[in-house]
Design a protein around this motif. Structure first.
Motif, short mmCIF file in Angstrom:
data_model
loop_
_atom_site.label_atom_id
_atom_site.label_comp_id
_atom_site.label_asym_id
_atom_site.label_seq_id
_atom_site.Cartn_x
_atom_site.Cartn_y
_atom_site.Cartn_z
N LYS A 136 0.85 -1.19 0.00
CA LYS A 136 0.00 0.00 0.00
C LYS A 136 0.88 1.24 0.00
O LYS A 136 1.89 1.29 0.71
N GLY A 158 -3.09 5.23 -8.87
CA GLY A 158 -4.25 4.38 -8.67
C GLY A 158 -4.68 4.32 -7.21
O GLY A 158 -5.87 4.39 -6.89
N MET A 159 -3.70 4.22 -6.32
CA MET A 159 -4.02 4.16 -4.89
C MET A 159 -4.53 5.50 -4.37
O MET A 159 -5.41 5.56 -3.51
N TYR A 191 -6.25 7.70 -6.06
CA TYR A 191 -7.65 7.82 -6.48
C TYR A 191 -8.57 7.01 -5.57
O TYR A 191 -9.67 7.45 -5.21
N LYS A 192 -8.12 5.81 -5.18
CA LYS A 192 -8.92 4.99 -4.27
C LYS A 192 -9.08 5.66 -2.91
O LYS A 192 -10.07 5.46 -2.22
N GLN A 193 -8.09 6.49 -2.56
CA GLN A 193 -8.12 7.21 -1.28
C GLN A 193 -8.90 8.52 -1.38
O GLN A 193 -8.99 9.26 -0.40
N GLY A 194 -9.44 8.81 -2.59
CA GLY A 194 -10.33 9.95 -2.73
C GLY A 194 -9.74 11.18 -3.39
O GLY A 194 -10.39 12.23 -3.42
#
Length: 281
Positions: free
Chosen positions: A190, A221-222, A224-227
């Motif tokens: 992560k 990518g990560m 974007y997943k975190q907002g």
């Protein structure tokens, strides 16, 4: 004083000549049938600024030939990008310290040298002439400011690049952090900002070099997943090997930009003004 350049730095050299209000020397480049390089320089001055990024082996040889061709002049060398600079220590027995090997080539035919955001400033001690390193961090920051991002988070890909990111962030008084990797399992890692939250923010990942872009693409990518609302990527030296630009765009990065130390289609920042100022000083 005149400016002269190798083949792959001709756009930047022309801009530097303009910033110095001086002429640029015409150089003819060709190759012998056996593959050896040839060049012929036009009329020189008694003082010359030689511009040459070491982007590959041919560029290195061309730069050495150009220095020799200017042997009737007092020469100042500018290395906008120095290839091999990332191998700055011996990791295993039998390896060369490649940065040292290249730096040692520049001790004959030049008075002094300027580098731009060299990967490891400690390499400067290997040059055989007085050498100083200048930074385009403020120029990167100025371009980010022109993008009209709302309160961007400036993010270094690791703690080693944090000082550069902080210099970029100082232009706009923006928040700054660096990515931290946390291993979740043997196959899962992560990445997230160490201290700050990326949620609902524009994020600009900045570094001195973007090579394959794989770390930045994964981080995007990560994020974007975190907002994060959008992610951009910026660097001084756009090496961009192996389809890196397309890989980054495919990962959802809104804009990728670099300087013209390596002349690319995404070179949005010119090092000319910064280099010209260093030459004048």
């Amino acid at each position: 004083m005149k400016v002269i350049s190798t083949e792959k730095s001709q756009v930047l050299a022309s801009r530097i000549a303009g910033a110095l209000n001086t002429d640029i020397v015409d150089v003819k480049f060709s190759r012998f049938p056996d593959g050896e390089l040839y060049l012929s320089a036009g009329a020189l001055d008694d003082e010359t600024v030689i511009i040459g990024s070491v982007t590959d082996n041919d560029a290195l040889v061309q730069l050495l030939l150009l220095i020799d061709a200017c042997d009737t002049s007092k020469n100042h060398l500018v290395l906008p990008y120095m290839g091999y600079a990332r191998q700055d220590k011996r990791f295993h027995d039998g390896e060369p310290i490649s940065a040292r090997a290249i730096a040692r080539l520049f001790k004959e035919g030049i008075e002094d040298c300027i580098t731009v955001n060299i990967h490891e400033p400690d390499v400067l001690k290997y040059f055989g002439v007085p050498t100083r390193n200048i930074s385009l961090a403020k120029d990167v920051g100025a371009y980010i400011k022109s993008m009209d991002l709302e309160d961007p988070l400036i993010l270094a890909p690791d703690d080693g690049a944090l000082a550069f990111a902080e210099d970029v962030a100082s232009v706009g008084g923006w928040d700054c952090d660096h990515l931290e990797k946390t291993r979740i399992s043997g196959v899962e890692v992560k990445m997230a900002p160490k201290k700050l939250c990326a949620a609902s923010r524009s994020v600009v990942i900045v570094d001195d070099i973007i090579s394959t872009g794989s770390t930045i693409a994964t981080a995007a990518g990560m994020l974007y997943k975190q907002g994060a609302t959008e992610v951009c990527a910026a660097c001084v030296h756009g090496v961009l090997i192996g389809g890196a630009y397309v890989h980054l765009k495919a990962s959802g990065i809104r804009e990728i930009f670099c300087s013209d130390t390596i002349e690319r289609g995404c070179s949005r920042i010119s090092a000319a003004s910064c280099i010209a100022s260093a030459i004048k000083n």
